[in-house]
Design a protein around this motif. Structure first.
Motif, PDB file in Angstrom:
ATOM      1  N   GLY A   1      15.496 -20.431 -18.355  1.00 12.65           N
ATOM      2  CA  GLY A   1      15.685 -20.766 -16.953  1.00 12.65           C
ATOM      3  C   GLY A   1      16.612 -19.852 -16.187  1.00 12.65           C
ATOM      4  O   GLY A   1      16.854 -20.057 -14.997  1.00 12.65           O
ATOM      5  N   ILE A   2      17.140 -18.824 -16.838  1.00  8.88           N
ATOM      6  CA  ILE A   2      17.978 -17.849 -16.133  1.00  8.88           C
ATOM      7  C   ILE A   2      17.082 -16.996 -15.247  1.00  8.88           C
ATOM      8  O   ILE A   2      16.048 -16.507 -15.688  1.00  8.88           O
ATOM      9  CB  ILE A   2      18.750 -16.979 -17.129  1.00  8.88           C
ATOM     10  N   SER A   3      17.489 -16.809 -14.009  1.00  9.82           N
ATOM     11  CA  SER A   3      16.659 -16.093 -13.049  1.00  9.82           C
ATOM     12  C   SER A   3      17.406 -14.897 -12.462  1.00  9.82           C
ATOM     13  O   SER A   3      18.627 -14.804 -12.539  1.00  9.82           O
ATOM     14  CB  SER A   3      16.212 -17.025 -11.918  1.00  9.82           C
ATOM     15  N   ARG A   4      16.615 -14.016 -11.898  1.00 10.50           N
ATOM     16  CA  ARG A   4      17.175 -12.854 -11.231  1.00 10.50           C
ATOM     17  C   ARG A   4      16.280 -12.509 -10.051  1.00 10.50           C
ATOM     18  O   ARG A   4      15.069 -12.677 -10.131  1.00 10.50           O
ATOM     19  CB  ARG A   4      17.256 -11.663 -12.185  1.00 10.50           C
ATOM     20  N   TYR A   5      16.901 -12.007  -8.986  1.00 13.12           N
ATOM     21  CA  TYR A   5      16.167 -11.698  -7.764  1.00 13.12           C
ATOM     22  C   TYR A   5      16.465 -10.278  -7.296  1.00 13.12           C
ATOM     23  O   TYR A   5      17.580  -9.776  -7.467  1.00 13.12           O
ATOM     24  CB  TYR A   5      16.550 -12.668  -6.636  1.00 13.12           C
ATOM     25  N   ALA A   6      15.486  -9.683  -6.666  1.00 12.00           N
ATOM     26  CA  ALA A   6      15.725  -8.428  -5.971  1.00 12.00           C
ATOM     27  C   ALA A   6      16.646  -8.696  -4.786  1.00 12.00           C
ATOM     28  O   ALA A   6      16.586  -9.771  -4.171  1.00 12.00           O
ATOM     29  CB  ALA A   6      14.406  -7.836  -5.476  1.00 12.00           C
TER      30      ALA A   6
ATOM     31  N   PRO B   1       0.830  -1.215   0.000  1.00 11.48           N
ATOM     32  CA  PRO B   1       0.000   0.000   0.000  1.00 11.48           C
ATOM     33  C   PRO B   1       0.858   1.256   0.000  1.00 11.48           C
ATOM     34  O   PRO B   1       1.800   1.388   0.782  1.00 11.48           O
ATOM     35  CB  PRO B   1      -0.803  -0.137   1.302  1.00 11.48           C
ATOM     36  N   GLY B   2       0.547   2.164  -0.918  1.00 12.24           N
ATOM     37  CA  GLY B   2       1.256   3.431  -0.991  1.00 12.24           C
ATOM     38  C   GLY B   2       2.608   3.367  -1.659  1.00 12.24           C
ATOM     39  O   GLY B   2       3.331   4.370  -1.698  1.00 12.24           O
ATOM     40  N   LYS B   3       2.968   2.204  -2.201  1.00 18.93           N
ATOM     41  CA  LYS B   3       4.268   2.050  -2.848  1.00 18.93           C
ATOM     42  C   LYS B   3       4.095   1.611  -4.294  1.00 18.93           C
ATOM     43  O   LYS B   3       3.032   1.148  -4.698  1.00 18.93           O
ATOM     44  CB  LYS B   3       5.126   1.032  -2.088  1.00 18.93           C
ATOM     45  N   GLY B   4       5.162   1.758  -5.067  1.00 20.88           N
ATOM     46  CA  GLY B   4       5.131   1.333  -6.448  1.00 20.88           C
ATOM     47  C   GLY B   4       5.316  -0.170  -6.589  1.00 20.88           C
ATOM     48  O   GLY B   4       5.637  -0.861  -5.624  1.00 20.88           O
ATOM     49  N   ARG B   5       5.111  -0.652  -7.800  1.00 20.27           N
ATOM     50  CA  ARG B   5       5.268  -2.079  -8.065  1.00 20.27           C
ATOM     51  C   ARG B   5       6.759  -2.414  -8.138  1.00 20.27           C
ATOM     52  O   ARG B   5       7.515  -1.777  -8.859  1.00 20.27           O
ATOM     53  CB  ARG B   5       4.546  -2.449  -9.347  1.00 20.27           C
ATOM     54  N   GLU B   6       7.136  -3.438  -7.409  1.00 24.88           N
ATOM     55  CA  GLU B   6       8.545  -3.817  -7.266  1.00 24.88           C
ATOM     56  C   GLU B   6       8.790  -5.198  -7.852  1.00 24.88           C
ATOM     57  O   GLU B   6       8.033  -6.132  -7.566  1.00 24.88           O
ATOM     58  CB  GLU B   6       8.902  -3.817  -5.770  1.00 24.88           C
ATOM     59  N   GLY B   7       9.854  -5.327  -8.642  1.00 28.32           N
ATOM     60  CA  GLY B   7      10.226  -6.638  -9.141  1.00 28.32           C
ATOM     61  C   GLY B   7      10.825  -7.484  -8.044  1.00 28.32           C
ATOM     62  O   GLY B   7      11.726  -7.036  -7.340  1.00 28.32           O
ATOM     63  N   VAL B   8      10.336  -8.702  -7.898  1.00 27.89           N
ATOM     64  CA  VAL B   8      10.807  -9.611  -6.855  1.00 27.89           C
ATOM     65  C   VAL B   8      11.739 -10.668  -7.441  1.00 27.89           C
ATOM     66  O   VAL B   8      12.840 -10.877  -6.958  1.00 27.89           O
ATOM     67  CB  VAL B   8       9.616 -10.292  -6.147  1.00 27.89           C
ATOM     68  N   ALA B   9      11.270 -11.325  -8.500  1.00 29.37           N
ATOM     69  CA  ALA B   9      12.060 -12.377  -9.145  1.00 29.37           C
ATOM     70  C   ALA B   9      11.560 -12.557 -10.563  1.00 29.37           C
ATOM     71  O   ALA B   9      10.381 -12.364 -10.837  1.00 29.37           O
ATOM     72  CB  ALA B   9      11.958 -13.692  -8.376  1.00 29.37           C
TER      73      ALA B   9
ATOM     74  N   SER C   1      16.537  -7.680  -1.892  1.00 27.26           N
ATOM     75  CA  SER C   1      15.805  -7.843  -0.636  1.00 27.26           C
ATOM     76  C   SER C   1      15.301  -9.265  -0.403  1.00 27.26           C
ATOM     77  O   SER C   1      14.950  -9.609   0.732  1.00 27.26           O
ATOM     78  CB  SER C   1      14.621  -6.872  -0.592  1.00 27.26           C
ATOM     79  N   VAL C   2      15.287 -10.088  -1.452  1.00 27.06           N
ATOM     80  CA  VAL C   2      14.756 -11.448  -1.298  1.00 27.06           C
ATOM     81  C   VAL C   2      15.784 -12.534  -1.606  1.00 27.06           C
ATOM     82  O   VAL C   2      15.486 -13.722  -1.455  1.00 27.06           O
ATOM     83  CB  VAL C   2      13.500 -11.674  -2.170  1.00 27.06           C
ATOM     84  N   LYS C   3      16.959 -12.149  -2.033  1.00 27.83           N
ATOM     85  CA  LYS C   3      17.993 -13.135  -2.375  1.00 27.83           C
ATOM     86  C   LYS C   3      18.283 -14.029  -1.180  1.00 27.83           C
ATOM     87  O   LYS C   3      18.434 -13.566  -0.057  1.00 27.83           O
ATOM     88  CB  LYS C   3      19.277 -12.423  -2.809  1.00 27.83           C
ATOM     89  N   GLY C   4      18.348 -15.324  -1.451  1.00 27.69           N
ATOM     90  CA  GLY C   4      18.627 -16.286  -0.402  1.00 27.69           C
ATOM     91  C   GLY C   4      17.388 -16.730   0.362  1.00 27.69           C
ATOM     92  O   GLY C   4      17.447 -17.682   1.141  1.00 27.69           O
ATOM     93  N   ARG C   5      16.264 -16.051   0.145  1.00 28.98           N
ATOM     94  CA  ARG C   5      15.023 -16.412   0.842  1.00 28.98           C
ATOM     95  C   ARG C   5      13.946 -16.890  -0.123  1.00 28.98           C
ATOM     96  O   ARG C   5      13.151 -17.770   0.220  1.00 28.98           O
ATOM     97  CB  ARG C   5      14.489 -15.203   1.622  1.00 28.98           C
ATOM     98  N   PHE C   6      13.902 -16.312  -1.316  1.00 28.04           N
ATOM     99  CA  PHE C   6      12.886 -16.654  -2.305  1.00 28.04           C
ATOM    100  C   PHE C   6      13.526 -17.435  -3.451  1.00 28.04           C
ATOM    101  O   PHE C   6      14.674 -17.188  -3.829  1.00 28.04           O
ATOM    102  CB  PHE C   6      12.247 -15.403  -2.878  1.00 28.04           C
ATOM    103  N   THR C   7      12.732 -18.336  -4.041  1.00 26.45           N
ATOM    104  CA  THR C   7      13.188 -19.093  -5.206  1.00 26.45           C
ATOM    105  C   THR C   7      12.086 -19.116  -6.249  1.00 26.45           C
ATOM    106  O   THR C   7      10.961 -19.531  -5.948  1.00 26.45           O
ATOM    107  CB  THR C   7      13.555 -20.533  -4.824  1.00 26.45           C
ATOM    108  N   ILE C   8      12.426 -18.682  -7.449  1.00 26.75           N
ATOM    109  CA  ILE C   8      11.483 -18.732  -8.556  1.00 26.75           C
ATOM    110  C   ILE C   8      11.769 -19.979  -9.375  1.00 26.75           C
ATOM    111  O   ILE C   8      12.926 -20.367  -9.560  1.00 26.75           O
ATOM    112  CB  ILE C   8      11.571 -17.461  -9.429  1.00 26.75           C
ATOM    113  N   SER C   9      10.711 -20.622  -9.854  1.00 24.83           N
ATOM    114  CA  SER C   9      10.880 -21.790 -10.704  1.00 24.83           C
ATOM    115  C   SER C   9       9.680 -21.892 -11.628  1.00 24.83           C
ATOM    116  O   SER C   9       8.648 -21.254 -11.404  1.00 24.83           O
ATOM    117  CB  SER C   9      11.017 -23.067  -9.858  1.00 24.83           C
ATOM    118  N   ARG C  10       9.848 -22.692 -12.668  1.00 21.72           N
ATOM    119  CA  ARG C  10       8.763 -22.866 -13.628  1.00 21.72           C
ATOM    120  C   ARG C  10       8.670 -24.324 -14.019  1.00 21.72           C
ATOM    121  O   ARG C  10       9.689 -25.008 -14.142  1.00 21.72           O
ATOM    122  CB  ARG C  10       8.967 -21.974 -14.844  1.00 21.72           C
TER     123      ARG C  10
END
Length: 126
Positions: free
Chosen positions: A55-60, A41-49, A62-71
């Motif tokens: 299959g190449i991935s990238r993380y913000a 709320p009150g903030k802009g849209r932020e890229g997370v992953a 603020s979430v590196k080491g905690r979040f994992t994106i997969s498909r």
């Protein structure tokens, strides 16, 4: 035109985990670059992953080491495993897609994506 439907959001305590899913309607899903974004709320849209078709991935940071994106291309589904959640992770999370293979430096830029889901709420309490 691809349709995206997110699921898996909810309320957890700090340190908890959630797994978000994004189901895509398009059977050429494997050619798309995909991303997870969030907006508090009150903030802009932020890229997370983000993850490209190869299959190449990238993380913000603020979430590196905690979040994992997969498909899972066989299931036309994108995932975001979120561990060690913090109150500052509280936001509406959106899945996004674009039918090109983005360079890794573009994966977290919302303007590069032209298909969006409706979002799923994640709330982390302290």
């Amino acid at each position: 035109q691809v349709q995206l439907v997110e699921s898996g959001g909810g309320s957890v305590q700090s340190g908890g985990s959630l797994r978000l899913s994004c189901a895509a309607s398009e059977n050429t899903y494997s050619t798309y670059s995909m991303g997870w974004f969030r907006q508090a709320p009150g903030k802009g849209r932020e890229g997370v992953a983000g993850i490209d078709s190869g299959g190449i991935s990238r993380y913000a940071n603020s979430v590196k080491g905690r979040f994992t994106i997969s498909r899972d291309n066989a299931k036309n589904t994108l995932y975001l495993q979120m561990n060690s959640l913090k109150p500052e992770d509280t936001a509406m999370y959106y899945c996004a897609a674009v039918r090109v293979s983005l360079g890794w430096w573009l994966l977290l830029r919302p303007n590069e994506y032209n298909y969006w889901g409706q979002g799923t709420q994640v709330t982390v309490s302290s």
